[in-house]
Motif scaffolding. Structure first.
Motif, PDB file in Angstrom:
ATOM      1  N   THR A 108      52.910  45.392  50.155  1.00  0.00           N
ATOM      2  CA  THR A 108      51.467  45.570  50.285  1.00  0.00           C
ATOM      3  C   THR A 108      50.834  45.819  48.927  1.00  0.00           C
ATOM      4  O   THR A 108      49.771  45.264  48.609  1.00  0.00           O
ATOM      5  CB  THR A 108      51.148  46.713  51.264  1.00  0.00           C
ATOM      6  OG1 THR A 108      51.711  46.393  52.540  1.00  0.00           O
ATOM      7  CG2 THR A 108      49.657  46.924  51.419  1.00  0.00           C
ATOM      8  N   ALA A 109      51.472  46.630  48.101  1.00  0.00           N
ATOM      9  CA  ALA A 109      50.943  46.906  46.756  1.00  0.00           C
ATOM     10  C   ALA A 109      50.825  45.626  45.944  1.00  0.00           C
ATOM     11  O   ALA A 109      49.776  45.355  45.331  1.00  0.00           O
ATOM     12  CB  ALA A 109      51.840  47.914  46.038  1.00  0.00           C
ATOM     13  N   ALA A 110      51.882  44.820  45.935  1.00  0.00           N
ATOM     14  CA  ALA A 110      51.849  43.560  45.169  1.00  0.00           C
ATOM     15  C   ALA A 110      50.804  42.602  45.743  1.00  0.00           C
ATOM     16  O   ALA A 110      50.072  41.943  44.992  1.00  0.00           O
ATOM     17  CB  ALA A 110      53.229  42.910  45.162  1.00  0.00           C
ATOM     18  N   SER A 111      50.715  42.531  47.062  1.00  0.00           N
ATOM     19  CA  SER A 111      49.770  41.618  47.714  1.00  0.00           C
ATOM     20  C   SER A 111      48.323  41.982  47.402  1.00  0.00           C
ATOM     21  O   SER A 111      47.514  41.106  47.063  1.00  0.00           O
ATOM     22  CB  SER A 111      49.972  41.639  49.230  1.00  0.00           C
ATOM     23  OG  SER A 111      51.259  41.196  49.576  1.00  0.00           O
ATOM     24  N   ILE A 112      47.996  43.239  47.515  1.00  0.00           N
ATOM     25  CA  ILE A 112      46.607  43.651  47.289  1.00  0.00           C
ATOM     26  C   ILE A 112      46.258  43.579  45.803  1.00  0.00           C
ATOM     27  O   ILE A 112      45.126  43.211  45.444  1.00  0.00           O
ATOM     28  CB  ILE A 112      46.345  45.045  47.880  1.00  0.00           C
ATOM     29  CG1 ILE A 112      46.502  45.003  49.407  1.00  0.00           C
ATOM     30  CG2 ILE A 112      44.971  45.577  47.471  1.00  0.00           C
ATOM     31  CD1 ILE A 112      45.572  44.019  50.130  1.00  0.00           C
ATOM     32  N   ALA A 113      47.202  43.869  44.938  1.00  0.00           N
ATOM     33  CA  ALA A 113      46.937  43.730  43.498  1.00  0.00           C
ATOM     34  C   ALA A 113      46.623  42.274  43.150  1.00  0.00           C
ATOM     35  O   ALA A 113      45.656  41.996  42.434  1.00  0.00           O
ATOM     36  CB  ALA A 113      48.128  44.237  42.680  1.00  0.00           C
ATOM     37  N   VAL A 114      47.405  41.342  43.671  1.00  0.00           N
ATOM     38  CA  VAL A 114      47.165  39.927  43.363  1.00  0.00           C
ATOM     39  C   VAL A 114      45.866  39.440  44.013  1.00  0.00           C
ATOM     40  O   VAL A 114      45.114  38.672  43.419  1.00  0.00           O
ATOM     41  CB  VAL A 114      48.382  39.043  43.728  1.00  0.00           C
ATOM     42  CG1 VAL A 114      48.490  38.767  45.209  1.00  0.00           C
ATOM     43  CG2 VAL A 114      48.363  37.748  42.935  1.00  0.00           C
ATOM     44  N   LEU A 115      45.565  39.927  45.201  1.00  0.00           N
ATOM     45  CA  LEU A 115      44.298  39.558  45.843  1.00  0.00           C
ATOM     46  C   LEU A 115      43.100  40.117  45.074  1.00  0.00           C
ATOM     47  O   LEU A 115      42.044  39.479  45.004  1.00  0.00           O
ATOM     48  CB  LEU A 115      44.264  40.056  47.288  1.00  0.00           C
ATOM     49  CG  LEU A 115      45.123  39.268  48.279  1.00  0.00           C
ATOM     50  CD1 LEU A 115      45.198  39.998  49.609  1.00  0.00           C
ATOM     51  CD2 LEU A 115      44.590  37.854  48.453  1.00  0.00           C
ATOM     52  N   THR A 116      43.264  41.269  44.476  1.00  0.00           N
ATOM     53  CA  THR A 116      42.187  41.862  43.679  1.00  0.00           C
ATOM     54  C   THR A 116      41.917  41.018  42.437  1.00  0.00           C
ATOM     55  O   THR A 116      40.752  40.805  42.058  1.00  0.00           O
ATOM     56  CB  THR A 116      42.529  43.317  43.309  1.00  0.00           C
ATOM     57  OG1 THR A 116      42.679  44.061  44.520  1.00  0.00           O
ATOM     58  CG2 THR A 116      41.453  43.951  42.452  1.00  0.00           C
ATOM     59  N   ILE A 117      42.986  40.534  41.810  1.00  0.00           N
ATOM     60  CA  ILE A 117      42.799  39.642  40.665  1.00  0.00           C
ATOM     61  C   ILE A 117      42.031  38.398  41.104  1.00  0.00           C
ATOM     62  O   ILE A 117      41.068  37.976  40.452  1.00  0.00           O
ATOM     63  CB  ILE A 117      44.148  39.268  40.012  1.00  0.00           C
ATOM     64  CG1 ILE A 117      44.773  40.512  39.363  1.00  0.00           C
ATOM     65  CG2 ILE A 117      43.967  38.140  38.991  1.00  0.00           C
ATOM     66  CD1 ILE A 117      46.200  40.318  38.891  1.00  0.00           C
ATOM     67  N   TYR A 118      42.425  37.826  42.230  1.00  0.00           N
ATOM     68  CA  TYR A 118      41.707  36.658  42.742  1.00  0.00           C
ATOM     69  C   TYR A 118      40.241  36.992  42.993  1.00  0.00           C
ATOM     70  O   TYR A 118      39.337  36.261  42.580  1.00  0.00           O
ATOM     71  CB  TYR A 118      42.354  36.113  44.021  1.00  0.00           C
ATOM     72  CG  TYR A 118      41.685  34.842  44.478  1.00  0.00           C
ATOM     73  CD1 TYR A 118      42.172  33.612  44.090  1.00  0.00           C
ATOM     74  CD2 TYR A 118      40.522  34.888  45.243  1.00  0.00           C
ATOM     75  CE1 TYR A 118      41.532  32.437  44.460  1.00  0.00           C
ATOM     76  CE2 TYR A 118      39.872  33.729  45.607  1.00  0.00           C
ATOM     77  CZ  TYR A 118      40.378  32.504  45.220  1.00  0.00           C
ATOM     78  OH  TYR A 118      39.731  31.355  45.578  1.00  0.00           O
ATOM     79  N   ASP A 119      39.992  38.100  43.663  1.00  0.00           N
ATOM     80  CA  ASP A 119      38.623  38.489  44.002  1.00  0.00           C
ATOM     81  C   ASP A 119      37.761  38.656  42.760  1.00  0.00           C
ATOM     82  O   ASP A 119      36.624  38.180  42.716  1.00  0.00           O
ATOM     83  CB  ASP A 119      38.631  39.786  44.805  1.00  0.00           C
ATOM     84  CG  ASP A 119      37.225  40.236  45.161  1.00  0.00           C
ATOM     85  OD1 ASP A 119      36.465  39.428  45.732  1.00  0.00           O
ATOM     86  OD2 ASP A 119      36.871  41.392  44.857  1.00  0.00           O
ATOM     87  N   MET A 120      38.301  39.290  41.742  1.00  0.00           N
ATOM     88  CA  MET A 120      37.515  39.536  40.535  1.00  0.00           C
ATOM     89  C   MET A 120      37.251  38.261  39.737  1.00  0.00           C
ATOM     90  O   MET A 120      36.278  38.184  38.999  1.00  0.00           O
ATOM     91  CB  MET A 120      38.201  40.575  39.659  1.00  0.00           C
ATOM     92  CG  MET A 120      38.173  41.973  40.276  1.00  0.00           C
ATOM     93  SD  MET A 120      38.840  43.216  39.186  1.00  0.00           S
ATOM     94  CE  MET A 120      37.499  43.367  37.987  1.00  0.00           C
ATOM     95  N   CYS A 121      38.128  37.265  39.899  1.00  0.00           N
ATOM     96  CA  CYS A 121      38.013  36.047  39.076  1.00  0.00           C
ATOM     97  C   CYS A 121      37.512  34.827  39.838  1.00  0.00           C
ATOM     98  O   CYS A 121      37.317  33.765  39.240  1.00  0.00           O
ATOM     99  CB  CYS A 121      39.370  35.736  38.437  1.00  0.00           C
ATOM    100  SG  CYS A 121      39.908  37.015  37.301  1.00  0.00           S
ATOM    101  N   LYS A 122      37.275  34.949  41.119  1.00  0.00           N
ATOM    102  CA  LYS A 122      36.898  33.781  41.921  1.00  0.00           C
ATOM    103  C   LYS A 122      35.567  33.166  41.501  1.00  0.00           C
ATOM    104  O   LYS A 122      35.356  31.967  41.683  1.00  0.00           O
ATOM    105  CB  LYS A 122      36.905  34.104  43.409  1.00  0.00           C
ATOM    106  CG  LYS A 122      35.811  35.043  43.867  1.00  0.00           C
ATOM    107  CD  LYS A 122      35.975  35.353  45.347  1.00  0.00           C
ATOM    108  CE  LYS A 122      34.855  36.220  45.875  1.00  0.00           C
ATOM    109  NZ  LYS A 122      34.941  37.624  45.475  1.00  0.00           N
ATOM    110  N   ALA A 123      34.673  33.948  40.913  1.00  0.00           N
ATOM    111  CA  ALA A 123      33.406  33.387  40.442  1.00  0.00           C
ATOM    112  C   ALA A 123      33.622  32.458  39.248  1.00  0.00           C
ATOM    113  O   ALA A 123      32.839  31.543  39.022  1.00  0.00           O
ATOM    114  CB  ALA A 123      32.440  34.508  40.057  1.00  0.00           C
ATOM    115  N   VAL A 124      34.704  32.680  38.528  1.00  0.00           N
ATOM    116  CA  VAL A 124      35.030  31.874  37.355  1.00  0.00           C
ATOM    117  C   VAL A 124      35.901  30.682  37.737  1.00  0.00           C
ATOM    118  O   VAL A 124      35.748  29.586  37.209  1.00  0.00           O
ATOM    119  CB  VAL A 124      35.758  32.749  36.297  1.00  0.00           C
ATOM    120  CG1 VAL A 124      36.216  31.923  35.111  1.00  0.00           C
ATOM    121  CG2 VAL A 124      34.864  33.897  35.854  1.00  0.00           C
TER     122      VAL A 124
END
Length: 159
Positions: A118-134
């Protein structure tokens, strides 16, 4: 050798495993995830030019928080008293990706594999979320358990 599913009772219904009689032992698990992105997006993160702030720091905190909330997210997981949660994030520019590795530890009656995943999954999803506008076409992959130590089922390692 086929093993029985532990979260299914004799009637075939899902249930939370009873760990009352299990011994308290030291347990730990690590998991990983990857996210591929363009060199430009990765450079923006590494150089600290993202308008939302420090992407890796935010993802690290999100992963730690997620590990602590695993039993709220996954219905049959036991709430655990984690003694350590670590999320490491490493840019791999030569592969155009970021590697996330999580580590969870405790002294308890049940393992911490789901917390590490769960930690790895949410960390990677957070990176996606923060960068999806780019960049919307980033690819998340290889979310998996890397290692587990302790407990009745013994140790496991990909290596």
């Amino acid at each position: 050798m086929t093993k029985n599913l532990t979260h299914i009772n004799a009637d075939g219904n899902a249930h939370m495993v009873d760990v009352t009689e299990k011994k308290i032992t030291q347990r730990e698990a690590s998991a990983q995830a990857f996210i591929e992105m363009s060199p430009e997006t990765l450079a923006m993160i590494i150089e600290g030019r993202h308008h939302k702030g420090d992407v890796f720091a935010t993802a690290r905190i999100a992963g730690i928080q997620a590990a602590k909330k695993t039993s709220d997210l996954i219905p049959l997981c036991h709430p655990l008293m984690l003694t350590k949660v670590e999320v490491n994030i490493e840019a791999e520019p030569e592969k155009q990706r970021v590697k996330i590795t999580s580590l969870c530890k405790l002294s308890g009656k049940t393992g911490v594999e789901m917390e590490a995943l769960t930690a790895a999954s949410i960390a990677v999803l957070t990176i996606y979320d923060m960068c999806k506008a780019v960049q919307k076409d980033m690819v998340i992959s290889q979310i998996r358990l890397v290692e587990k130590k302790g407990g009745k089922s013994g140790d496991f390692s990909l290596a």
